[in-house]
Design a protein around this motif. Structure first.
Motif, PDB file in Angstrom:
ATOM      1  N   ASN A  29       1.043  -1.203  -0.125  1.00 40.63           N
ATOM      2  CA  ASN A  29      -0.043   0.103  -0.054  1.00 40.63           C
ATOM      3  C   ASN A  29       0.927   1.321  -0.028  1.00 40.63           C
ATOM      4  N   GLY A  30       2.146   1.178  -0.458  1.00 39.98           N
ATOM      5  CA  GLY A  30       3.208   2.241  -0.689  1.00 39.98           C
ATOM      6  C   GLY A  30       3.474   2.933   0.863  1.00 39.98           C
ATOM      7  N   SER A  56       1.547  10.292  -6.621  1.00 42.22           N
ATOM      8  CA  SER A  56       1.409   8.957  -7.230  1.00 42.22           C
ATOM      9  C   SER A  56      -0.066   8.754  -7.879  1.00 42.22           C
ATOM     10  N   ASP A  58      -1.401   5.869  -7.801  1.00 40.41           N
ATOM     11  CA  ASP A  58      -2.393   4.952  -6.892  1.00 40.41           C
ATOM     12  C   ASP A  58      -2.865   5.849  -5.971  1.00 40.41           C
ATOM     13  N   THR A  59      -4.065   5.414  -5.195  1.00 41.54           N
ATOM     14  CA  THR A  59      -4.640   6.289  -4.150  1.00 41.54           C
ATOM     15  C   THR A  59      -4.213   5.152  -2.873  1.00 41.54           C
ATOM     16  N   PRO A  60      -3.586   5.931  -2.176  1.00 46.80           N
ATOM     17  CA  PRO A  60      -2.986   5.220  -0.853  1.00 46.80           C
ATOM     18  C   PRO A  60      -4.011   5.400   0.134  1.00 46.80           C
ATOM     19  N   VAL A  64      -1.303   6.595   4.940  1.00 48.12           N
ATOM     20  CA  VAL A  64      -0.031   6.814   4.026  1.00 48.12           C
ATOM     21  C   VAL A  64      -0.008   7.908   3.537  1.00 48.12           C
ATOM     22  N   ALA A  65      -1.109   8.719   2.918  1.00 52.88           N
ATOM     23  CA  ALA A  65      -1.435   9.922   2.193  1.00 52.88           C
ATOM     24  C   ALA A  65      -0.833  10.993   3.092  1.00 52.88           C
ATOM     25  N   GLN A  68       2.901  11.016   3.067  1.00 53.63           N
ATOM     26  CA  GLN A  68       3.235  11.421   1.681  1.00 53.63           C
ATOM     27  C   GLN A  68       3.414  13.093   1.666  1.00 53.63           C
TER      28      GLN A  68
END
Length: 329
Positions: A29-30, A56, A58-60, A64-65, A68
């Motif tokens: 999931n990053g 990115s 991808d949707t984390p 995680v978002a 980031q």
């Protein structure tokens, strides 16, 4: 969990190893990539090659978002990039409502709190501070996390030039960090920020604190403190020297977190000073080469003697021990 604890303790190499070991589960999931980016800005004001940006496709997951976004915010703050900072704040308005503030998100929330204060987004800043406070209360105010929030509040106050808030947050930080040696450089830095913002700069005390900040791995914090002090000095020659010192701190990335690089554990800067001492340069000559004062060189030499267990030894014996540790100098 262990890697997050290592990051909070400033043990970035250990955190990297732990992330490597957990890549199979965390990489889905990053999370692993997000943690690597966060380690990079926490440990030396730079992003590692190959780190995934927050943009990115991808949707984390929200946690995680949040991490980031904090990485982007930290990079923007260090680069003084206002436009990127505002973009991160816009994205934060959505993520903050969804992301949990847990042990993973706590450090990120502290960085984003600084961002929100800097751009006068009071509602977001207050929400982040309240949520981090509630987490601390539920955990019994663990020292590393509590001190991290106090330092973030110092940095937020610095960003808004609020001397009174820097002073108050600095006092809270000192209470939180009481008895923890690794946090004392931040306590002294908070005290110095009060003086710098009030345009009262004790250069000798400043340089001594910066040595300790760098040694504890706070590279960007050290450079920022020196640079802001320099622009407030009336003495043009001292200001110029300090600005050069601030630049040298940021560009000296061969050992950014002050980790041991010799048998005695000399840092990169101590190796530089040591080699110039062996070459016969005076403290004044070394200082002019490295953009630091002779007094700061003296502090470095004192630390080198302590690490070599050469305190009190005659100069010839000290130099012999130094040559041996540096592999012949």
């Amino acid at each position: 969990v262990a890697s997050v604890v290592a990051i909070m303790a400033g043990e970035f190499t250990i955190a990297e190893v732990l992330i490597d070991r957990s890549r199979e589960s965390a990489g889905q999931n990053g999370l692993a990539s997000a943690l690597r980016g966060w380690i990079a800005v926490r440990s030396g004001d730079r992003l590692p090659a190959g780190a995934e940006p927050a943009t990115s496709s991808d949707t984390p997951p929200p946690g995680v978002a949040l991490l980031q976004l904090a990485t982007d915010a930290a990079v923007a703050r260090r680069a003084g990039d206002v436009s990127v900072g505002r973009d991160v704040l816009d994205r934060l308005r959505t993520v903050a409502a969804l992301a949990p503030i847990d042990l993973l998100g706590f450090d990120a929330a502290c960085e984003l709190l600084i961002l929100a204060r800097r751009f006068d987004a009071i509602a977001i800043a207050t929400e982040l501070e309240n949520r981090t406070q509630r987490l601390l209360e539920s955990l019994g105010h663990p020292t590393l996390w509590d001190a991290r929030l106090r330092w973030a509040l110092v940095e937020a106050a610095v960003a808004t030039q609020r001397v009174d808030m820097v002073e108050a947050s600095g006092r809270d930080l000192a209470r939180s960090a009481d008895g923890i040696d690794g946090l004392q450089p931040l306590v002294r830095a908070a005290e110095l920020w009060v003086e710098v913002l009030a345009e009262r700069v004790d250069v000798e005390r400043l340089e001594s604190t910066v040595i300790d900040l760098r040694g504890a791995g706070y590279i960007w914090e050290a450079s920022s403190l020196v640079g802001q002090a320099a622009i407030r000095l009336e003495d043009a020659s001292t200001a110029k020297r300090l600005l050069g010192y601030a630049r040298s701190i940021r560009t000296d990335t061969s050992d950014p977190d002050g980790t041991a690089t010799t048998r005695a554990g000399l840092s990169d800067r101590e190796i530089e000073v040591g080699r110039l001492v062996i070459a016969g340069h005076s403290y004044k000559g070394i200082g002019s080469r490295l953009f630091i004062s002779p007094k700061t060189v003296e502090h470095h030499v004192s630390h080198i003697r302590q690490k070599l267990e050469a305190v009190g030894l005659p100069r010839a014996e000290f130099l012999a021990a130094l040559r041996a540790d540096l592999g012949g100098g």
